[in-house]
Scaffold this motif. Sequence first.
Motif, mmCIF file in Angstrom:
data_model
loop_
_atom_site.group_PDB
_atom_site.id
_atom_site.type_symbol
_atom_site.label_atom_id
_atom_site.label_comp_id
_atom_site.label_asym_id
_atom_site.label_seq_id
_atom_site.Cartn_x
_atom_site.Cartn_y
_atom_site.Cartn_z
ATOM 1 N N ALA A 37 80.538 4.586 66.781
ATOM 2 C CA ALA A 37 79.700 3.271 67.388
ATOM 3 C C ALA A 37 79.250 2.732 66.785
ATOM 4 N N ARG A 38 79.468 1.546 67.264
ATOM 5 C CA ARG A 38 78.132 0.157 67.293
ATOM 6 C C ARG A 38 77.531 -0.163 67.859
ATOM 7 N N PHE A 39 76.199 -0.810 67.764
ATOM 8 C CA PHE A 39 75.693 -1.276 68.655
ATOM 9 C C PHE A 39 75.150 -2.448 68.048
ATOM 10 N N GLY A 40 75.506 -3.854 68.730
ATOM 11 C CA GLY A 40 75.849 -5.545 68.025
ATOM 12 C C GLY A 40 76.669 -4.857 66.733
ATOM 13 N N SER A 41 76.199 -6.089 65.931
ATOM 14 C CA SER A 41 76.654 -6.148 65.005
ATOM 15 C C SER A 41 76.294 -4.472 63.290
ATOM 16 N N MET A 42 76.339 -3.851 64.096
ATOM 17 C CA MET A 42 75.479 -1.968 63.509
ATOM 18 C C MET A 42 75.875 -1.180 63.474
ATOM 19 N N LYS A 43 76.551 -0.930 62.578
ATOM 20 C CA LYS A 43 76.947 1.046 62.497
ATOM 21 C C LYS A 43 76.078 2.158 62.526
ATOM 22 N N PHE A 44 76.331 2.777 63.549
ATOM 23 C CA PHE A 44 75.767 4.255 63.913
ATOM 24 C C PHE A 44 76.051 5.103 62.796
ATOM 25 N N VAL A 45 75.248 5.764 61.972
ATOM 26 C CA VAL A 45 75.940 6.325 60.923
ATOM 27 C C VAL A 45 75.378 7.535 61.834
ATOM 28 N N ALA A 46 75.956 8.571 61.290
ATOM 29 C CA ALA A 46 75.758 9.639 61.567
ATOM 30 C C ALA A 46 76.902 11.289 60.996
ATOM 31 N N GLU A 47 75.482 11.972 60.277
ATOM 32 C CA GLU A 47 75.575 12.589 59.463
ATOM 33 C C GLU A 47 74.673 14.295 59.489
ATOM 34 N N ALA A 48 75.498 14.387 60.962
ATOM 35 C CA ALA A 48 74.614 15.738 61.294
ATOM 36 C C ALA A 48 75.792 16.366 60.326
ATOM 37 N N GLN A 49 74.883 18.041 59.863
ATOM 38 C CA GLN A 49 74.723 18.488 59.258
ATOM 39 C C GLN A 49 74.926 19.967 59.690
ATOM 40 N N TRP A 50 76.422 20.766 59.655
ATOM 41 C CA TRP A 50 76.372 21.966 60.374
ATOM 42 C C TRP A 50 75.984 23.369 59.631
ATOM 43 N N ARG A 51 75.054 23.039 58.067
ATOM 44 C CA ARG A 51 74.916 24.747 57.661
ATOM 45 C C ARG A 51 73.494 24.702 58.299
ATOM 46 N N PRO A 52 72.440 24.309 58.615
ATOM 47 C CA PRO A 52 71.597 24.745 58.947
ATOM 48 C C PRO A 52 71.493 26.032 60.989
ATOM 49 N N LEU A 53 73.105 24.782 61.348
ATOM 50 C CA LEU A 53 73.093 25.794 62.331
ATOM 51 C C LEU A 53 73.142 26.624 62.343
ATOM 52 N N GLN A 54 74.169 27.523 60.975
ATOM 53 C CA GLN A 54 74.910 28.235 61.579
ATOM 54 C C GLN A 54 73.539 29.028 61.221
ATOM 55 N N ARG A 55 72.514 29.613 60.701
ATOM 56 C CA ARG A 55 72.305 31.299 60.554
ATOM 57 C C ARG A 55 72.037 31.384 62.259
ATOM 58 N N VAL A 56 71.246 30.196 63.263
ATOM 59 C CA VAL A 56 71.294 30.747 64.421
ATOM 60 C C VAL A 56 72.234 31.583 65.646
ATOM 61 N N PHE A 57 72.581 30.419 65.025
ATOM 62 C CA PHE A 57 74.574 30.135 65.705
ATOM 63 C C PHE A 57 74.823 32.017 65.055
ATOM 64 N N LEU A 58 75.476 32.270 64.598
ATOM 65 C CA LEU A 58 75.625 33.249 63.519
ATOM 66 C C LEU A 58 75.094 34.954 64.545
ATOM 67 N N GLN A 59 73.407 34.228 64.530
ATOM 68 C CA GLN A 59 72.387 35.578 65.506
ATOM 69 C C GLN A 59 73.520 35.464 67.108
ATOM 70 N N SER A 60 73.137 34.458 67.131
ATOM 71 C CA SER A 60 73.393 34.378 68.615
ATOM 72 C C SER A 60 74.408 34.963 68.808
ATOM 73 N N TRP A 61 75.946 34.550 68.771
ATOM 74 C CA TRP A 61 77.478 34.293 69.285
ATOM 75 C C TRP A 61 77.351 35.765 68.654
ATOM 76 N N GLY A 62 77.339 36.604 67.622
ATOM 77 C CA GLY A 62 77.023 37.803 66.666
ATOM 78 C C GLY A 62 76.599 39.175 68.053
ATOM 79 N N ILE A 63 75.223 38.675 68.287
ATOM 80 C CA ILE A 63 74.839 38.881 69.871
ATOM 81 C C ILE A 63 75.546 39.503 70.719
ATOM 82 N N ALA A 64 76.131 38.091 71.196
ATOM 83 C CA ALA A 64 76.884 37.797 72.569
ATOM 84 C C ALA A 64 78.211 38.491 72.199
#
Lengths: 364, 375
Positions: free
Chosen positions: A186-213
């Motif tokens: 994605a761009r806005f005008g001449s600028m580029k969006f920088v997307a560096e979302a991390q997945w590790r911070p999500l891993q713990r809450v996901f394991l708990q939630s999906w594990g129980i589910a």
Amino acid sequence: MNNEITLAGEHRPEFSSAWTSWFGLVLGNWLLTLITFGIFRFWARTRERRHLWAHTFFGGEPLEYTGLGRELLVGAILAFFVLIVPLVMASLIGAVAQGMGLQALMIGVNLAIYAVILWVVQFAIWRAMRYRLSRTRWSGIRGAMDGSAAAYALTGMKMLGLQIITLGFASPYASARLFNARWSDARFGSMKFVAEAQWRPLQRVFLQSWGIALVGLIGVGIVEWQLIGPYFSFTPGAKPPPPPEIVFKVFGLNLVWLTVVGLIMLRYYAAQWQVLIAGLSLDGLRFRFTATAGDWLRYWLGNVALVVFTLGLGATMLLWRHWRFLVSHVAAEGALDVDRLAQTRIDAPLYGEGLADALDVGAI
Amino acid sequence: MNPLPPDQIKGRLFDGQTARARAVVLDVGGDTLLLIGMEEMVTLDWRRLQRGRDGLSLTDPARPDWRLRLDEPLPAPWQARLAIEGAVTGDDRRRLFMAGAGVVAVGLVLWFGGTAVLNAVAHRLPRAWMAPIGVGIVEGLGHQCHTPAGDAAAAALMARLQSANPAEKVRLTIIDAPVVNAMALPGGQVVIFDQLIREAQSPDELAGVLAHELSHIKARDSERALVRQLGLSLLLQSVGGNIAGGADTLLMLSSSREAEAAADDGAIALLRGARVATAPTADFFDRQLGKERPKGKAPAKPSSDLDKAAERLSRLADITASHPDSGSRSRLFKTAAAAGPVTPALAAAQWQALKGMCVAGRDKPAKVSAPPDKR
């Protein structure tokens, strides 16, 4: 003056639309769509977007939606010929193969259809994002997408395969990877969006939630099989139908379990959007999404109440509420150098998001 | 801050080159719009400018990214003089009218000529293509019942209703499912569900149902429904969404009612030709009308377009569908005068063989763990 965005600090977008003006717009659209046998829906959607964009202010300046209804119409007609017609042809070939006893060909054709649909869904998501960005203007500057929808769709297929292999446990990784992939284009005008979302911070809450589910799913599956198993047969009519009290029990069990899983996964859902958006930045602006699980729950319960207590009429407000929810929970930290934010040189696509519309992955 | 003269409005100018807003003042006092910036003063060519509906912005169609946002609305005389951005112009109106006329014309053609076009296509579809589709749908419906005596009886009934040398090959399949229904599918496939045979009180009643389905086959009704669902309906839904889909369904239902009436007429002609009584078929319809239709344990939930097409086919061919003219339907069969003496459609032994066809196949596997039937 939009120069406030050039000062470091927290910037929050504002949404200024009164619900009455939206309600009138949607009712008018609905009437026009009805009397034109549905054709007006492309113009209706354009008018809705124009309203939402125009009432959304960032750094004091409004967004502008510049798309046209006829672009969406052309997109829909193209999607019919490049997607629907070939799929119908393929499914006919599959049916003929089944009738001729060519099981392998039938299975092959059906698998190919599923694979193509899954691929096209990702392709369409990217294309729809490109169309909307290219039709969004802020302070005289347009958005754009650079890169390839096909490459994104390939990544999407890979992530889907990964999720299947890992029984869904790779979900945080897959969603972060796809989010980064499309927002890095994605761009806005001449600028580029920088997307560096991390997945590790999500891993713990996901394991708990999906594990129980998952444990719950297996448990519910076993209980339901004990209830319904004696009545189950692959041949219709070979065994008597289950008595109503058992159907009722299974139905109730499903309802309870879906609600519980929904509540458990809500925590992950909220965390996911917080973490993904936190990885997004544009120039000196770093974005945040502040909705907590409680905010999402209140929002969804509000939607349900609105629709139920108005006998469905409230459904006209859902898109408006969705937009308001998103806008009121977005924040940007930092500053934007408006002098460096120049016009984009990327050509805008000529027609709208027909594929996303046909596959119903359009969202807004 | 000096207060501005009354003819001047403060604003922000975006040149479309960068996102920087430049503080400007718009002088609206004279016969022209004068844009006063920090360093320069420009006379705007107001004839080509457009204003926002609220009068708070000015845009220029020749420079689509250029915009001037004002802190206060333009004075009324200027608002009247400037074109409104996005407003419907005479050109738009002409285009809109043409588009509307086009939609109406296409609609009229479809409404009046649609059936003719669909019929022409349906009758020209090669049998070699349609038969496998029909067979495929039949395979998906459930277990097919076969016993030597039952097959012979079914063949006898078919032979009785069709002429000695039938113009087209029709295959009759009995499906073991608790549904009182029968259907005609593409490629000359007729399906009768076992429950219908068991609820029929005489072979003549079954003969009436079968004759109805044979008429559907002859008229290529299911082929027409297939063409309609996979071609026209999908296009309409692609462009017009749910509302066009709904309109299409209404059209489909009306044309299906016509097809039903024609199939009833055809059935009476077939029964007469075969010297089978028509009145029992009326009794069958009356009994089916009298009770609630079984809450369809449909053999398969429609998911793909092909399944939906199959569902539409079955609705089209639904022998028990409660049409508004269902009373007259029974009357039609009751009052149809016999062309001569009639004989039962099947001999008693043949009829029993046909009735027991599915039960014979079901006995062995189902007895193993079937719970007691509470009905």
